[in-house]
Design a protein around this motif. Structure first.
Motif, PDB file in Angstrom:
ATOM      1  N   ARG A 108      -4.158   7.434 -10.688  1.00  0.00           N
ATOM      2  CA  ARG A 108      -5.173   8.464 -10.925  1.00  0.00           C
ATOM      3  C   ARG A 108      -4.699   9.365 -12.052  1.00  0.00           C
ATOM      4  NH1 ARG A 108      -7.003   9.770  -4.696  1.00  0.00           N
ATOM      5  NH2 ARG A 108      -7.367   7.585  -4.146  1.00  0.00           N
ATOM      6  N   PRO A 142      -1.592   7.229  -3.772  1.00  0.00           N
ATOM      7  CA  PRO A 142      -1.875   7.092  -5.203  1.00  0.00           C
ATOM      8  C   PRO A 142      -0.854   7.863  -6.036  1.00  0.00           C
ATOM      9  CG  PRO A 142      -3.515   8.495  -4.129  1.00  0.00           C
ATOM     10  CD  PRO A 142      -2.619   7.969  -3.054  1.00  0.00           C
ATOM     11  N   ARG A 169      -7.743   3.143  -8.121  1.00  0.00           N
ATOM     12  CA  ARG A 169      -7.508   3.818  -6.847  1.00  0.00           C
ATOM     13  C   ARG A 169      -6.065   4.295  -6.749  1.00  0.00           C
ATOM     14  NH1 ARG A 169      -9.307  -0.570  -3.593  1.00  0.00           N
ATOM     15  NH2 ARG A 169     -11.500  -0.704  -4.009  1.00  0.00           N
ATOM     16  N   ARG A 170      -5.158   3.500  -7.318  1.00  0.00           N
ATOM     17  CA  ARG A 170      -3.731   3.798  -7.175  1.00  0.00           C
ATOM     18  C   ARG A 170      -3.160   4.622  -8.320  1.00  0.00           C
ATOM     19  NH1 ARG A 170      -0.703  -1.130  -4.555  1.00  0.00           N
ATOM     20  NH2 ARG A 170       0.732   0.567  -4.249  1.00  0.00           N
ATOM     21  N   GLN A 204       0.838  -1.193   0.000  1.00  0.00           N
ATOM     22  CA  GLN A 204       0.000   0.000   0.000  1.00  0.00           C
ATOM     23  C   GLN A 204       0.871   1.239   0.000  1.00  0.00           C
ATOM     24  OE1 GLN A 204      -3.363   0.261  -0.275  1.00  0.00           O
ATOM     25  NE2 GLN A 204      -3.329  -1.934  -0.652  1.00  0.00           N
ATOM     26  N   ALA A 247     -13.892   3.211  -8.303  1.00  0.00           N
ATOM     27  CA  ALA A 247     -12.686   3.794  -7.705  1.00  0.00           C
ATOM     28  C   ALA A 247     -12.768   5.314  -7.668  1.00  0.00           C
ATOM     29  CB  ALA A 247     -11.451   3.351  -8.480  1.00  0.00           C
ATOM     30  N   LYS A 248     -13.244   5.917  -8.728  1.00  0.00           N
ATOM     31  CA  LYS A 248     -13.329   7.397  -8.797  1.00  0.00           C
ATOM     32  C   LYS A 248     -14.210   7.918  -7.670  1.00  0.00           C
ATOM     33  CE  LYS A 248     -12.895  11.431 -11.114  1.00  0.00           C
ATOM     34  NZ  LYS A 248     -13.406  12.397 -10.179  1.00  0.00           N
ATOM     35  N   HIS A 249     -15.251   7.177  -7.327  1.00  0.00           N
ATOM     36  CA  HIS A 249     -16.138   7.555  -6.225  1.00  0.00           C
ATOM     37  C   HIS A 249     -15.365   7.658  -4.909  1.00  0.00           C
ATOM     38  CE1 HIS A 249     -19.708   7.727  -3.727  1.00  0.00           C
ATOM     39  NE2 HIS A 249     -19.219   6.723  -3.020  1.00  0.00           N
ATOM     40  N   GLN A 250     -14.304   6.889  -4.763  1.00  0.00           N
ATOM     41  CA  GLN A 250     -13.532   6.853  -3.521  1.00  0.00           C
ATOM     42  C   GLN A 250     -12.357   7.825  -3.498  1.00  0.00           C
ATOM     43  OE1 GLN A 250     -12.479   2.811  -2.565  1.00  0.00           O
ATOM     44  NE2 GLN A 250     -14.423   2.049  -3.334  1.00  0.00           N
ATOM     45  N   TRP A 251     -12.088   8.519  -4.605  1.00  0.00           N
ATOM     46  CA  TRP A 251     -10.940   9.408  -4.648  1.00  0.00           C
ATOM     47  C   TRP A 251     -11.028  10.510  -3.595  1.00  0.00           C
ATOM     48  CZ3 TRP A 251      -9.252  10.578 -10.382  1.00  0.00           C
ATOM     49  CH2 TRP A 251      -8.824   9.372 -10.972  1.00  0.00           C
ATOM     50  N   GLU A 311     -10.569  -2.201  -9.830  1.00  0.00           N
ATOM     51  CA  GLU A 311     -10.833  -1.026  -8.997  1.00  0.00           C
ATOM     52  C   GLU A 311      -9.584  -0.558  -8.275  1.00  0.00           C
ATOM     53  OE1 GLU A 311     -13.808   0.085  -5.325  1.00  0.00           O
ATOM     54  OE2 GLU A 311     -14.436  -1.485  -6.722  1.00  0.00           O
ATOM     55  N   GLU A 312      -8.773  -1.488  -7.797  1.00  0.00           N
ATOM     56  CA  GLU A 312      -7.529  -1.133  -7.103  1.00  0.00           C
ATOM     57  C   GLU A 312      -6.578  -0.370  -8.024  1.00  0.00           C
ATOM     58  OE1 GLU A 312      -4.781  -0.735  -4.010  1.00  0.00           O
ATOM     59  OE2 GLU A 312      -6.910  -1.215  -4.004  1.00  0.00           O
TER      60      GLU A 312
END
Length: 120
Positions: free
Chosen positions: A33, A7, A30-31, A4, A60-64, A26-27
């Motif tokens: 961008r 990003p 997330r990483r 981990q 993933a974009k929702h979690q940025w 999705e990962e």
């Protein structure tokens, strides 16, 4: 599994085609961008993994947690892409995702092909 970390932010990222497209999940989004993601690889293998890849971008974009406009640039025409665009258009707008379509054609050495221009 990769360790981990924060990003990575880039201007342009090419999403792999063929069998490698299965690694984009999705990962990945997330990483990695990016302001622009190029979806390349007009082949039957890409069609099979295209919808999960596109859905992974939305998830993933929702979690940025930050407001970055993202442009998705497909390099080929795809029924899967058209269906995804229609079904998720409202969600794309909420998340600041634009799908760039182009009817432009470039002629080069007795060959013509679709193209679009991206400026930073």
């Amino acid at each position: 599994a990769a360790p981990q970390g924060p990003p990575v932010y880039v201007d342009l990222a090419y999403l792999p085609g063929s069998w490698s497209a299965r690694t984009v999940d999705e990962e990945f989004f997330r990483r990695i961008r990016s302001l622009c993601y190029v979806v390349s690889g007009d082949d039957h293998l890409k069609e099979g993994v295209l919808r999960p890849l596109l859905d992974a971008l939305l998830a993933a974009k929702h979690q940025w947690g930050i407001d970055i406009q993202v442009t998705l640039i497909p390099t080929f025409d795809s029924l899967v892409m058209h269906e995804w665009y229609q079904e998720t258009h409202e969600r794309q707008q909420e998340l600041g995702i634009t799908v760039l379509g182009s009817n432009s054609t470039v002629a080069m050495q007795d060959e013509t092909f679709p193209a679009c221009k991206v400026e930073f």
